[in-house]
Write a protein that holds these residues in place. Structure first.
Motif, short mmCIF file in Angstrom:
data_model
loop_
_atom_site.label_atom_id
_atom_site.label_comp_id
_atom_site.label_asym_id
_atom_site.label_seq_id
_atom_site.Cartn_x
_atom_site.Cartn_y
_atom_site.Cartn_z
N GLY A 139 56.75 9.31 32.75
CA GLY A 139 56.15 9.41 34.08
C GLY A 139 55.00 8.44 34.29
N THR A 140 54.17 8.28 33.29
CA THR A 140 53.02 7.38 33.41
C THR A 140 53.50 5.96 33.68
N ASP B 127 55.22 11.04 43.08
CA ASP B 127 55.29 11.43 41.68
C ASP B 127 55.88 12.85 41.65
N GLN C 35 56.21 16.96 38.12
CA GLN C 35 56.09 18.42 37.97
C GLN C 35 57.08 19.16 38.86
N SER D 262 60.00 12.43 34.90
CA SER D 262 59.76 12.36 33.46
C SER D 262 60.65 13.37 32.75
N HIS E 105 60.48 14.84 29.74
CA HIS E 105 59.98 15.95 28.90
C HIS E 105 59.41 17.12 29.69
N LYS E 106 59.33 16.97 31.01
CA LYS E 106 58.87 18.12 31.82
C LYS E 106 60.05 18.97 32.29
#
Ligand code: PLP
Length: 375
Positions: free
Chosen positions: A70-71, A174, A177, A197, A199-200
């Motif tokens: 994500g970053t 973004d 989440q 992302s 891993h979320k």
């Protein structure tokens, strides 16, 4: 241990780990080569790209740019679009640091940056965004939902207002989440760029993607061998990308259950706590993700509580990740106008895709027991 820190990272979904296994073994090729071992890896990546593009409702698989998470995706969206056009950034005061620090970086390079404030629930007013967008704005970045509080932003309204008032300005969201529980698609968000992302959502750490609408110009942030059509260089994380695609599909298929089962577990957790101890729920009267319980137990500092909870077998997080260890409140709480002493009492419990029904009641009992001794 009862794990209630799924906003930080989630356990892997079995679909994702099973899909990855061959690529951690004999399917080890570098997808950039020309021989059969490489081609097999390349095929796996392109198949994953197609599946993720379909899940996001992208018009073409090449609108998906694989990143290191994500970053990485947020940096590419914010820095990449500002550098490509020479314009500036408009964003909100409650974004993840991946967006805020990217904006500060382009500001140091001389681009105009405006950070728009939020209301007491942490929501931004779309009119306030449009009011500060100018001819020199390259991109507006507004997160789909906040990582600390779970509060959902009026992203679609921002997209529509921008399309009407400033059609040349890019809109990035973004959705890191939000993806597990909200219908994150190109259509639903109205965005030109979307960060996701793995891993979320039950996939592996260190991999993600940026959806980039066809025709959007981005200056790469990571330079090298020209992978991902030059938009994000670096040898692909093949196993990670394959696991990411499996996690995306599993998460999309699971969203309906997630919203009802995780939502009722979270609600039960909050109401059982409220029946025993003094507790304030952030965003209780506004739209928020079903996975997040961002709570404040008056009189109990979060660092003390988290240590006691860890000893009692509950994994939770402070309202914000304390980068320096010295931070008492988070930039999100500050932007919402929460006084520092109250911000220092914020704790985030975040529920995930597995194991919630049984744990919600047990967790509430343990947390209430611990809070009672401290309040
Ligand atoms: N954006 C949001 C809203 C997040 O919650 C996170 C992770 O905490 C990130 C971006 C960064 O994602 P990653 O950990 O994949 O770099």
């Amino acid at each position: 241990m009862i794990y209630l820190d799924n906003a930080a990272t989630t356990p892997m979904r079995p679909e994702a780990s099973a899909a990855m296994q061959p690529y951690l073994g004999d399917r080890f090729g570098n997808p950039s080569g020309i021989h059969a071992v490489s081609r097999r890896a390349k095929d796996a990546i392109e198949e994953a790209r197609e599946r993720i593009a379909a899940a996001l409702g992208a018009a073409h698989p090449l609108e998906i740019v694989f990143t290191g998470g994500g970053t990485d995706a947020d940096n590419l969206a914010v820095v990449g679009s500002a550098l490509a056009s020479g314009g500036g950034v408009v964003t909100t005061a409650v974004e993840h640091d991946a967006v805020l620090e990217s904006a500060r970086f382009v500001e140091r390079l001389g681009h105009p940056v405006t950070i728009v404030g939020v209301d007491g629930d942490g929501r931004v007013d779309p009119a306030a965004i449009v009011a500060v967008v100018g001819d020199d704005t390259a991109v507006v970045s507004v997160m789909s939902a906040n990582n600390e509080t779970g509060v959902i932003q009026p992203g679609r309204e921002v997209a529509d207002a921008l399309a009407a008032a400033a059609p040349g300005v890019l809109f990035h969201t973004d959705a890191v989440q939000a993806f597990a529980s909200l219908p994150v698609t190109v259509e639903a968000t109205g965005a030109d760029m979307i960060s996701v992302s793995a891993h979320k959502i039950g996939g592996p750490q260190g991999v993600g993607c940026l959806y980039v609408r066809d025709g959007v110009e981005l200056e790469p942030v990571i330079h090298g061998g020209g992978q991902e059509l030059g938009r994000r260089s670096g040898t692909h994380n093949v196993a990670g990308i394959v696991g990411f695609a499996a996690a995306v599909e599993a998460a999309v298929a699971d969203r309906g259950r997630f919203r009802s089962v995780v939502g009722s577990a979270r609600d039960r957790f909050e109401s059982e706590l409220a029946s025993r101890v003094k507790v304030d729920v952030t965003g209780a009267d506004t739209e928020r993700l079903v996975s997040h319980a961002h709570l404040r137990f008056p009189g109990v500092r979060s660092e003390t509580l988290l240590i006691r909870l860890d000893q009692a077998g509950i994994a939770a997080a402070a309202g914000a990740a304390c980068h320096s260890g010295a931070q008492l409140t988070s930039h999100v709480m500050e932007a919402m106008g929460v006084p520092p002493d109250q911000g220092a009492e914020a704790v985030r419990f975040s529920f995930g895709w597995n194991d919630v029904t049984a744990t919600a009641g047990a967790a509430a009992t343990v947390v209430a027991d611990v809070v009672e001794t401290l309040q």
